[in-house]
Design a protein around this motif. Structure first.
Motif, PDB file in Angstrom:
ATOM      1  N   ARG A 196       3.847   5.996  -5.474  1.00 19.60           N
ATOM      2  CA  ARG A 196       3.882   5.892  -6.748  1.00 19.60           C
ATOM      3  C   ARG A 196       2.618   6.758  -7.400  1.00 19.60           C
ATOM      4  O   ARG A 196       2.509   7.257  -8.695  1.00 19.60           O
ATOM      5  N   GLY A 197       1.720   6.840  -6.603  1.00 18.99           N
ATOM      6  CA  GLY A 197       0.503   7.656  -7.133  1.00 18.99           C
ATOM      7  C   GLY A 197      -0.431   6.637  -8.078  1.00 18.99           C
ATOM      8  O   GLY A 197      -1.083   7.250  -9.052  1.00 18.99           O
TER       9      GLY A 197
ATOM     10  N   LEU B 292       0.887  -1.221  -0.049  1.00 18.00           N
ATOM     11  CA  LEU B 292      -0.085   0.046   0.105  1.00 18.00           C
ATOM     12  C   LEU B 292       0.859   1.151   0.074  1.00 18.00           C
ATOM     13  O   LEU B 292       0.501   2.371  -0.644  1.00 18.00           O
ATOM     14  N   PHE B 293       2.020   1.331   0.839  1.00 21.72           N
ATOM     15  CA  PHE B 293       2.813   2.362   0.943  1.00 21.72           C
ATOM     16  C   PHE B 293       3.531   2.846  -0.304  1.00 21.72           C
ATOM     17  O   PHE B 293       3.417   3.755  -1.042  1.00 21.72           O
TER      18      PHE B 293
ATOM     19  N   THR C  56       4.663  15.900  -2.510  1.00 16.04           N
ATOM     20  CA  THR C  56       4.964  14.251  -2.197  1.00 16.04           C
ATOM     21  C   THR C  56       3.963  13.749  -0.951  1.00 16.04           C
ATOM     22  O   THR C  56       3.396  14.592  -0.376  1.00 16.04           O
ATOM     23  N   LEU C  57       3.833  12.358  -0.985  1.00 14.57           N
ATOM     24  CA  LEU C  57       3.117  11.922   0.084  1.00 14.57           C
ATOM     25  C   LEU C  57       3.408  12.349   1.404  1.00 14.57           C
ATOM     26  O   LEU C  57       2.642  12.587   2.371  1.00 14.57           O
ATOM     27  N   GLY C  58       4.552  12.261   1.854  1.00 18.41           N
ATOM     28  CA  GLY C  58       5.550  12.963   2.988  1.00 18.41           C
ATOM     29  C   GLY C  58       4.802  14.125   3.364  1.00 18.41           C
ATOM     30  O   GLY C  58       5.133  14.579   4.437  1.00 18.41           O
ATOM     31  N   ALA C  59       4.793  15.072   2.252  1.00 23.05           N
ATOM     32  CA  ALA C  59       4.221  16.435   2.704  1.00 23.05           C
ATOM     33  C   ALA C  59       2.815  16.439   2.972  1.00 23.05           C
ATOM     34  O   ALA C  59       2.274  17.626   3.339  1.00 23.05           O
TER      35      ALA C  59
END
Length: 547
Positions: A325-326, A319-320, A365-368
């Protein structure tokens, strides 16, 4: 049905009726409601009003139902936000058990008078909950401890209530489709197992010792020691933890505690529990985290824990990767593999919902992305598609939401997603390591071999059914092409898996000593075999990603 059960059913029906929930009792066949209009007359009209009445009814029904409400408050994947918000307000508080009764339990369980067991014992409890209460005490060697004592008679009451909860869940599943789709009987059974385990203090002692061993070499984290000589299934004695509550900002600032260091230590500990040990504290609310004078973080209350086995960690890693990757299709497949329950929508709708979900961080980004809004949107997506998280993953989501809230209080610019990203990346790297790939290859080979053995029998069964009853298949033309493509890919992977299994067996035989074998020839064959296994393994991994 025992007299105790009958009386309790009547009590439940009366309480539900008083809170405008008589329609629910009537639907389950609990109590007598001859006038249907009268039953519906007091029914709350809005979802928020119904949620308030549900909370009030659970509080009135006592400890088992309060615990049930608290458990349901963790299931954002199942309940609308209004119900979650109300159930989170449930307070697990109760009046104190008289000291004379507590002393009887202590002396019966520990086999000696209280003054022989402890140097000092405070007869006024530190805290009182529905299942037990905690007292401060001092051992004869001067060690300060907290002694938890289970309430007398609570096990019998909980057993009756759990029987009733299971029966009501079974009735609901027979009457309502939504209850069947969400496997309400299964959730009730899981709740029963969890609550009965919580009543046995030996479980909590084992949890505390496991956490203590995991963090024994970390000077930043303190886990209370268990004193086994004064602990049983009804009594638990632990070191007493003193310090400042982690969300008491004024006290932290007065002691010049570095808030950023506190939250960094807490995140590091939680990440280690989740991504390394697969065993985490599932209730890290501020009342269970203290900052000691030397800056260490002390954890207490180990009754609620979560476990993430290798299979769940593997699915979380998938899942991560998909989120990073979107890839909406890959993410939808990962969610389906992680969750259970029949989808209310087709795979195309799920993929579209995931694509809309991913657009919330377009350009970043996902982390943001802040963790709490992200998780809440994900829970809405799961509810819409009738996907149910595994219980331990639901506990994980709750723990992350709690820690994100604590971090935001300590540091307004705190970002849980960014803090966890390195740990999640390590999990993904472990997922893609050579040893993990080899394990997956061996599993694929074993599955292929088992399928080869079982396939003829399944084919014979299918042919027998066709001969007996026939079969009707309804497919639209546009459904055939992806179905055929999927079958072809599965067939390719099956053949490659069988060949890989044979190669692995052959390589294993080449590694064994055989007198008279040409070593140079064996070495060449071994290199060729390993190369072929590597190529075929890479193909299996690639084909799995493009499914």
């Amino acid at each position: 049905m025992t007299p105790e059960h009958g009386e309790r059913y009547r009590r439940i029906a009366a309480v539900l009726g008083r809170h405008g929930l008589g329609w629910f009792a009537a639907g389950l066949g609990v109590g007598r409601h001859p006038d249907e209009d009268a039953v519906d007359a007091g029914r709350p009209t809005s979802r928020s009003a119904r949620a308030r009445e549900v909370r009030a009814a659970l509080e009135e029904l006592g400890p088992t139902f309060v615990k049930l409400g608290q458990l349901l408050s963790m299931r954002r994947d199942l309940l609308p936000p209004e119900y979650v918000a109300e159930l989170e307000r449930l307070q697990d508080a109760a009046e104190a058990v008289p000291w004379d009764e507590v002393r009887v339990v202590l002396e019966h369980e520990l086999g000696a008078p209280v003054d022989e067991l402890f140097g000092a014992f405070d007869t006024v409890p530190l805290a009182c909950a529905s299942l037990g209460q905690a007292h401060a005490a001092v051992l004869h060697d001067g060690t300060e401890v907290v002694v938890k004592v289970r309430r007398p008679g609570v096990v019998a009451l909980v057993d009756v209530d759990l029987d009733i909860v299971q029966d009501l869940a079974d009735r609901a599943a027979r009457r309502w489709r939504a209850a069947r789709e969400h496997d309400l009987p299964g959730l009730a059974a899981e709740f029963g197992r969890s609550l009965r385990a919580e009543l046995d203090y030996r479980r909590e002692a084992e949890h505390a010792e496991r956490f203590g061993a995991a963090f024994a070499g970390d000077p930043r984290i303190r886990i209370p020691a268990v004193h086994r000589s004064t602990s049983t299934s009804r009594v638990l004695t632990l070191d007493r933890m003193r310090g400042i509550k982690v969300d008491d900002l004024a006290a932290l600032d007065a002691q010049r505690v570095d808030r950023r260091a506190v939250i960094a230590t807490a995140i590091d500990a939680l990440a280690r529990m989740i991504f390394v040990d697969g065993f985490f504290h599932a209730d890290p609310h501020p009342g269970n985290l203290f900052v000691e004078p030397d800056g260490r973080i002390a954890l207490i209350d180990f009754g609620m824990v979560g476990r993430l086995d290798e299979a769940v960690q593997r699915r979380l890693a998938d899942l991560f990767v998909a989120l990073a990757r979107g890839d909406a299709g890959e993410c939808a497949a990962a969610l389906t593999a992680l969750c259970s329950g029949p989808r209310a929508t087709g795979p195309g709708t799920l993929r579209d919902d995931v694509a809309r979900f991913m657009r919330t961080w377009t350009g970043r980004t996902l982390g943001a992305v802040r963790m709490t809004p992200l998780l809440l949107r994900l829970m809405v997506l799961l509810r819409r598609n009738r996907l149910r998280l595994p219980p331990d993953v639901a506990l994980l989501v709750r723990a992350l939401l709690i820690v994100d809230d604590i971090g935001a209080r300590l540091e307004p610019d705190f970002d849980l997603g960014a803090a966890l990203r390195p740990y999640a990346a390590r999990l993904v790297r472990r997922r893609s390591s050579a040893s993990a790939l080899l394990r997956r290859l061996l599993r694929a080979a074993a599955d292929a071999a088992a399928l080869g053995v079982e396939l003829p029998e399944h084919v014979r069964e299918a042919l027998a059914r066709l001969d007996a009853d026939g079969i009707a298949v309804h497919l639209r033309a546009d459904e055939l092409e992806p179905l055929v493509g999927r079958i072809e890919r599965v067939g390719d992977r099956l053949v490659v898996g069988v060949v890989t299994a044979a190669l692995i067996t052959g390589v294993g035989q080449l590694l064994g000593p055989v007198p008279g074998r040409d070593r140079a020839l064996s070495r060449s064959l071994l290199d060729a075999g390993l190369g072929a296994v590597g190529v075929l393994g890479a193909y299996l991994a690639w084909s799995r990603r493009r499914r």
